[in-house]
Design a protein around this motif. Structure first.
Motif: not given
Length: 365
Positions: A224-231, A256-271, A275-279
């Motif tokens: 889970a990566v937390q970035v600024k909401p303006t990004e 060790r990777l058995w599948g591609p690294v995916e960006v699942l989307g926004l997990d949480e949006v605050l003021l 949070t962007v979720k990668v799996s």
């Protein structure tokens, strides 16, 4: 000197030699007749018992050798696959060896018990011994032993089924409820686990009500990566996809990777952040290493392109910096105004007013 007549044996007291010889002859004749009549039956019975024992021991030896060869072949197959790619994961030689040895020990013991037990009952039956009371006594004794050692029997049966079903093995990381850790040894009565802090847990197989195997199938690495909401989300997605393409081609992450690294989307949006979720799907037990590597690469890539990563602590610092600066200044004091009642009450009395007429009684020497 002649011998007295009273000392001479009487004719009536002398044993009849012919009668003794006749009785002896009759006994020998009867014994010979008995042996002649029954020697064939005894020989048949002895040969029958001998044949039962020979067949039982020969069958037991054949079965045990067959089981030993089967176990050896299984261990050889595990050792042959161990050196290949992913061999250490898919086929753990030590795990297969202990599992096969435990199964072989159980099968050999069961085969020996069944074969020799059946042979013993057949020998007793050949001797015309009534097996009804014996079997009834054995049943009662078995029930008594079962009630007295029910925990031991439960542990043993649970261990047998765990090994036969291959629920876990040496090298697996499991959660057994009462304890969790890496499996060090699997026995028919006790399973030995090594905890995260290095401690050794001895868990009875009968006490394990549920098992969570963390080393079978595949695992999931989530970051889970937390970035600024303006990004820009498209920019973040492009950077992460570049990291995924790079890590998938490098060793040892390509295994060790058995599948591609995916960006699942926004997990949480605050003021103050989003949070962007990668799996990614990974090899069992390697999800934590993949997560750490992904965080490292994402941090470097975001710093290189100027994407700011924020967190709860940083957001709190920004709120404190944006607060009113005047809140730290103390309010003005009433004593600062000389005309205020507080200032007049604390002003000193002038000397003229203290010594003038009408100032009241004075004390003198």
């Amino acid at each position: 000197m002649p011998r007295p007549a009273a000392l001479l044996p009487l004719a009536a007291d002398t044993p009849d030699a012919s009668e003794t010889i006749r009785e002896t002859h009759e006994s020998v004749t009867n014994a010979a007749s008995f042996l002649e009549e029954n020697w064939a039956g005894w020989l048949y019975l002895g040969l029958r018992i001998l044949l039962i024992l020979v067949i039982a021991f020969a069958l037991r030896s054949v079965v045990r050798k067959s089981l030993t060869k089967l176990i050896t072949r299984m261990n050889r197959g595990a050792e042959a696959v161990e050196g290949t790619a992913l061999g250490g994961l898919l086929v753990n030689a030590e795990r297969r060896r202990q599992r096969s040895e435990a199964i072989g020990s159980v099968l050999r013991s069961v085969a020996s018990f069944l074969i020799l037990g059946t042979a013993g009952l057949m020998v007793l039956g050949a001797l015309d011994i009534n097996l009804g009371p014996l079997l009834a006594s054995a049943g009662v004794a078995g029930v008594a032993i079962g009630f007295g050692a029910r925990n031991l029997v439960t542990d043993f049966l649970s261990g047998v089924f765990m090994i036969l079903e291959d629920q876990y093995g040496v090298g697996d990381k499991i959660d057994a409820g009462v304890a969790s850790g890496e499996v060090v040894e699997v026995g028919l009565r006790v399973t030995k686990l090594r905890g995260d802090n290095g401690e050794i847990w001895y868990v009875r197989n009968g006490e394990i009500k549920r098992i969570g195997n963390l080393s079978q199938g595949w695992a999931t690495a989530g970051v889970a990566v937390q970035v600024k909401p303006t990004e820009s989300l498209s920019r973040i997605n492009k950077v992460v996809q570049g990291i995924a393409d790079t890590i998938a081609k490098e060793s040892p992450w390509d295994e060790r990777l058995w599948g591609p690294v995916e960006v699942l989307g926004l997990d949480e949006v605050l003021l103050a952040s989003m949070t962007v979720k990668v799996s990614a799907k990974t090899m069992p037990g390697q999800q934590f290493a993949v997560e750490r590597e992904l965080r490292w690469r994402i941090k470097d890539a975001f710093d290189a392109v100027g994407i700011g990563i924020v967190g709860g602590l940083a957001a709190a610092d920004e709120e404190e910096a944006a607060a009113d600066p005047a809140s730290a200044v103390a309010p003005p004091s009433a004593l600062a105004n000389p005309a205020s009642p507080q200032s007049l009450a604390t002003a000193p009395i002038p000397p003229s007013a203290a010594g003038g007429p009408g100032s009241g009684p004075r004390i003198t020497k």
